[in-house]
Design an enzyme around this catalytic site. Sequence first.
Site, mmCIF file in Angstrom:
data_model
loop_
_atom_site.group_PDB
_atom_site.id
_atom_site.type_symbol
_atom_site.label_atom_id
_atom_site.label_comp_id
_atom_site.label_asym_id
_atom_site.label_seq_id
_atom_site.Cartn_x
_atom_site.Cartn_y
_atom_site.Cartn_z
ATOM 1 C CB SER A 27 4.704 5.364 8.428
ATOM 2 O OG SER A 27 6.031 5.823 8.418
ATOM 3 C CE LYS A 42 7.390 3.440 9.916
ATOM 4 N NZ LYS A 42 7.645 4.724 10.595
ATOM 5 C CE1 TYR A 50 10.549 1.311 7.886
ATOM 6 C CE2 TYR A 50 12.061 2.795 6.763
ATOM 7 C CZ TYR A 50 10.994 2.591 7.618
ATOM 8 O OH TYR A 50 10.365 3.664 8.200
ATOM 9 C CE1 TYR A 102 5.101 8.635 11.496
ATOM 10 C CE2 TYR A 102 3.695 10.354 10.636
ATOM 11 C CZ TYR A 102 4.395 9.185 10.461
ATOM 12 O OH TYR A 102 4.389 8.574 9.236
ATOM 13 C CB VAL A 148 5.363 11.136 5.243
ATOM 14 C CG1 VAL A 148 5.724 11.294 6.708
ATOM 15 C CG2 VAL A 148 6.266 10.109 4.562
#
Length: 304
Positions: free
Chosen positions: A64, A67, A189, A240, A258
């Site tokens: 992530s 992102k 993605y 998160y 993660v």
Amino acid sequence: MDDFQAILDEVMTAVLPVVGQGRVANYIPALAAVDPSRFGMALATLDGQVFGVGDWRTPFSVQSISKVFALALTLARDGDALWRRVGKEPSGNPFNSLVQLEYEQGVPRNPFINAGALVVTDRLLSLTGDSRGLLREFLREESGNASVDFDPVVAASEAEHGHRNSALAHFMASYGNIENPVPRVLEHYFWQCSLRMSCADLARACGFLARHGQGASGRRLLTRSQAKQVNAVMLTCGTYDAAGEFAYRVGLPCKSGVGGGIIAVIPNRCGLCVWSPGLDAHGNSVAGVEALDRFTTLTGLSVF
């Protein structure tokens, strides 16, 4: 001037007792085999110096963290139009939750939960035709490492077990918030998340956010306002549903993945990256959180 090498050495000594705590991301089989006892941390100053400890040159799955860079590339091309399709608010729910999407008619809370990142990937795909390739080239340029690349094993593993992400994308498509075919969006993605980079690579790569949008070459990537936006969303949404705890303990814009990595930005000073695969219940690196907490406590560097 801060002796960053000595500070990182001290941080590593302090966090070694918690390295190995937590669980690796075993719901992605390709990540389940990673040794949880690994730890690395790197700091890249704006004048090109890089300091590191532990496994700071070892590539790992960014997941992530990608992102942040996808968001920056999309904002650079789409400007504020993106914010009509994705929000800027903390979610308060797990990163792969479906719950809020139904209440909020297919508009994700922020670009760093999985639903929001899928919208960003979709928009970048519409704008460029190749979101994953653009992201790889951007990260190679900003990190100064031309060998940054995808991990096909991780990408395949994510695709095979990406049912929740598929559900998120199809649900948003039902509300008209996905422009491209869902399988194509998911493919890009998953490949973006599979990128492998080291702490040194990532510390350099996030330097443009510490330089208020100016890239490593001196070329402006984002306006100062856009860089501020990315840093602000990192601070409030980048870890998160534990962003409040991060802001309290660390006091820096951060984005976790993660794979066990966390990047952090200190405006006007440096980029940071820490990696240790053992995760807490929120999906954040146990030792990584501790290391960033120790670093800001030792140095007094934060945005507050």
